[in-house]
Design an enzyme around this catalytic site. Structure first.
Site, PDB file in Angstrom:
ATOM      1  N   GLY A 128      -4.039  32.897  47.313  1.00 49.16           N
ATOM      2  CA  GLY A 128      -3.809  31.457  47.168  1.00 49.16           C
ATOM      3  C   GLY A 128      -3.089  31.052  45.904  1.00 49.16           C
ATOM      4  O   GLY A 128      -2.880  29.864  45.661  1.00 49.16           O
TER       5      GLY A 128
ATOM      6  N   ILE B 247      -0.508  44.167  45.492  1.00 47.82           N
ATOM      7  CA  ILE B 247      -0.628  44.961  44.272  1.00 47.82           C
ATOM      8  C   ILE B 247       0.055  46.322  44.439  1.00 47.82           C
ATOM      9  O   ILE B 247      -0.360  47.156  45.252  1.00 47.82           O
ATOM     10  CB  ILE B 247      -2.108  45.141  43.872  1.00 47.82           C
ATOM     11  N   SER B 248       1.097  46.534  43.647  1.00 54.05           N
ATOM     12  CA  SER B 248       1.838  47.801  43.681  1.00 54.05           C
ATOM     13  C   SER B 248       0.948  48.941  43.208  1.00 54.05           C
ATOM     14  O   SER B 248       0.356  48.876  42.135  1.00 54.05           O
ATOM     15  CB  SER B 248       3.078  47.707  42.791  1.00 54.05           C
TER      16      SER B 248
ATOM     17  N   GLY C  22       8.686  41.179  29.601  1.00 51.89           N
ATOM     18  CA  GLY C  22       9.283  42.511  29.649  1.00 51.89           C
ATOM     19  C   GLY C  22       9.475  43.000  31.066  1.00 51.89           C
ATOM     20  O   GLY C  22      10.472  43.658  31.386  1.00 51.89           O
TER      21      GLY C  22
ATOM     22  N   ARG D 267      10.280  41.296  33.604  1.00 52.32           N
ATOM     23  CA  ARG D 267      11.475  40.688  34.191  1.00 52.32           C
ATOM     24  C   ARG D 267      12.740  41.432  33.778  1.00 52.32           C
ATOM     25  O   ARG D 267      13.662  41.604  34.579  1.00 52.32           O
ATOM     26  CB  ARG D 267      11.533  39.210  33.802  1.00 52.32           C
TER      27      ARG D 267
ATOM     28  N   MET E 257      30.979  46.556  53.364  1.00 51.52           N
ATOM     29  CA  MET E 257      32.186  47.387  53.299  1.00 51.52           C
ATOM     30  C   MET E 257      32.042  48.675  54.101  1.00 51.52           C
ATOM     31  O   MET E 257      33.042  49.242  54.554  1.00 51.52           O
ATOM     32  CB  MET E 257      32.498  47.725  51.837  1.00 51.52           C
TER      33      MET E 257
ATOM     34  N   GLY F 144      30.681  48.763  56.951  1.00 48.85           N
ATOM     35  CA  GLY F 144      30.681  48.417  58.361  1.00 48.85           C
ATOM     36  C   GLY F 144      29.392  48.865  59.040  1.00 48.85           C
ATOM     37  O   GLY F 144      28.318  48.847  58.427  1.00 48.85           O
TER      38      GLY F 144
ATOM     39  N   GLU G  33       7.603  39.335  39.924  1.00 49.46           N
ATOM     40  CA  GLU G  33       7.677  39.086  38.478  1.00 49.46           C
ATOM     41  C   GLU G  33       8.062  37.632  38.178  1.00 49.46           C
ATOM     42  O   GLU G  33       8.694  37.325  37.173  1.00 49.46           O
ATOM     43  CB  GLU G  33       8.681  40.038  37.794  1.00 49.46           C
TER      44      GLU G  33
END
Length: 419
Positions: free
Chosen positions: A167, A195-196, A278, A280, A375, A377, A401
Site C-alpha cells: 500500500g 523485494i529483490s 546512491g 539512483r 534496428m 527488425g 528506486e
C-alpha cells in the site's frame, strides 16, 4: 580512517586480470575503429581505467555467456557474484576496515556500467546489495559494522532492501509495517513488496514504523534470515530482472533485537533516502551499460544486414538514428558521473542531480535499447538476440528506486523552493 592508496586499491580490485586478458570490449573497439566517440574510459584516471577493465573483463567472460540462461531459467547466480566479490565488487563503497573496497561513487558508477554490459539484472542486484552494505557501514555502530559488513563484502551473505509495501510505493513515508518495542526486542508485523533477492538473501534492511505517522516515525532494522516470524511470498514472474528472485517479505510477530537497529529511532526514513540517492546513480549506471552494449549491437547489425541490395549502414536514416543513440548515451554518462561526483562531495545540488540522472538516463537508455531492437527488425524480438533482454531488463529502471514521476517532483520542488 585512512583511505587505500592507489596501488593497494588497484590490487584489491584484481587488476592483474586485465594484464592477463585482452578485453572483448576493447578488442571490438580496436577491430572496428569507429566507436571511440562512445568510449567510456575517456576522462578517467589511470586507476579508474584499470578497474573499469577488470569489470569489463568480468562482464565479458563470467556474465555475458550466461546472461540468457540466467534469464530463461531464472537462476540467481550466487557463485558468479561471489567471484565478483573477490574482485572487490561486493562492497565497492564500503570502508576497507570492514572488508570494503573504499572507492568513490564515481568509481562505483564506472564499475556498474561495465558489469551491466554482461548482465543488467545481475548487476542491478549487486548494486542493491552494495547499497545495503553501505547503509550498515554508514549508519551502524562498530559492532554492527563488524558483524555484518565483512560477510556482505565477500558476498558470503547477501542483502535485500525493504522499503516498498503493498500500500505504499511512491508514498514511502506512509508505510505501515510496525515494530513495537517489548523489552530488548522489536516485534515486527507487516509485509514488504517487490523485494529483490527476497527469500534467497540473508540480511534484510527493513524500514518500519516505531512511532507516529509520517517519516519521523520510521526506524531501520536489520532482520536476519531464519528469524522466527520472517517468511516470504511466492516468487514473482517478471518481464525482466529474472536472474534475481523477487518476493514479498512477511513479518508475523517477528522478534528482532534492539541491537539490530541502525541509528536512532525515527532516523529510518532519512537512512532510506540517503541509500536511495546512491541507488539512483547505481541504477542509472546499470542503464548506461545496457545502452552501451545495445549501441554496439545495433552498429554491428547495421554493418552486416543487407536490404535493397546494400547494408543497412548505408541508409542515412539509420545512420542518423545511430548518431542520436550515441549522443544520448554520452550525454547520459556525463550526467551520471556529475551526479556521482556531487554525491561524493556532499554538494547542495547532489539530491537533485541524482534525481535528474535517474530520470534522464533511465528514460534515454531505455529509448536507446528499444531503438537498437527496432534496428534489428524481427530478429530483435527473438530471444536468440541479446538486445531484447537489455530492453526487458532496463524497463523497470524507470519505476524502481523512486519512479521517474517522483524524480520530477524532487527536481521541481528544488527549483520552486529556491526561487
Amino acid at each position: 580512517m585512512a583511505a587505500l592508496g592507489p596501488l593497494s586499491r588497484t590490487a584489491r580490485l584484481g587488476c592483474n586480470l586485465c594484464r592477463n586478458h585482452r578485453l572483448v570490449f576493447n578488442r571490438n573497439l580496436q577491430r572496428r575503429g569507429i566507436a571511440s566517440c562512445i568510449d567510456p574510459s575517456y576522462g578517467l584516471s589511470e586507476e579508474q581505467k584499470e578497474f573499469q577493465k577488470v569489470a569489463f573483463d568480468f562482464a565479458a567472460n563470467e556474465m555475458a555467456p550466461h546472461m540468457a540462461e540466467w534469464d530463461q531459467k531464472e537462476i540467481f547466480p550466487v557463485e558468479t557474484m561471489r567471484k565478483a566479490a573477490q574482485l572487490g565488487f561486493g562492497g565497492i563503497y564500503v570502508q576497507p576496515e570492514v572488508g570494503g573496497s573504499g572507492l568513490s561513487r564515481l568509481d562505483t558508477s564506472i564499475i556498474f556500467e561495465a558489469l551491466s554490459t554482461g548482465c543488467v539484472s545481475t548487476t542491478a542486484y549487486i548494486s542493491i546489495h552494495n547499497m545495503c552494505a553501505w547503509m550498515i557501514d554508514t549508519f551502524g555502530n562498530n559492532e554492527q559494522r563488524e558483524r555484518f559488513c565483512p560477510d556482505l563484502c565477500s558476498m558470503e551473505k547477501f542483502a535485500s532492501y525493504c522499503l516498498t509495501e503493498p500500500g505504499s510505493g511512491s508514498d514511502a513515508a506512509s508505510l505501515i509495517t510496525s515494530a513495537q518495542l517489548k523489552g530488548d526486542r522489536y516485534i515486527l508485523n507487516g509485509s514488504k513488496a517487490f523485494i529483490s533477492g527476497g527469500g534467497d538473501t540473508d540480511v534484510y534492511v527493513v524500514m518500519c514504523r516505531t512511532g507516529g505517522k509520517g517519516p519521523k516515525g520510521i526506524s531501520c532494522l536489520v532482520v536476519e534470515k531464519g528469524t522466527p516470524g520472517l517468511s516470504f511470498g511466492k516468487k514473482e514472474k517478471k518481464v525482466g530482472w529474472n536472474s534475481q528472485p523477487t518476493r514479498a517479505v512477511i513479518f508475523e510477530d517477528c522478534a528482532v533485537p534492539v541491537t539490530n537497529r541502525l541509528g536512532a529511532e525515527g532516523q529510518g526514513f532519512n537512512i532510506a533516502m540517503k541509500g536511495l540517492n546512491g541507488g539512483r546513480i547505481n541504477i542509472a549506471s546499470c542503464s548506461l551499460g545496457a545502452a552501451h552494449a545495445s549501441v554496439l549491437l545495433a552498429r554491428d547489425h547495421l554493418l552486416v544486414r543487407k536490404q535493397f541490395g546494400e547494408t543497412l549502414a548505408n541508409n542515412q536514416f539509420l545512420q542518423f538514428k545511430l548518431a542520436e543513440m550515441a549522443t544520448k548515451l554520452v550525454a547520459s554518462r556525463l550526467l551520471v558521473r556529475e551526479a556521482a561526483t556531487a554525491l561524493q562531495q556532499s554538494r547542495a545540488d547532489a539530491v537533485s542531480l541524482c534525481s535528474m540522472a535517474k530520470l534522464f538516463v533511465t528514460d534515454e537508455c531505455f529509448n536507446i535499447c528499444n531503438q537498437a531492437l527496432q534496428m534489428h527488425g524481427g530478429y530483435g524480438y527473438l530471444k536468440d538476440y541479446a538486445v531484447q533482454q537489455f530492453v526487458r531488463d532496463i524497463r523497470v529502471h524507470q519505476i524502481l528506486e523512486g519512479t521517474n514521476e517522483v524524480m520530477r517532483m524532487i527536481i521541481s520542488r528544488n527549483l520552486l523552493t529556491e526561487s
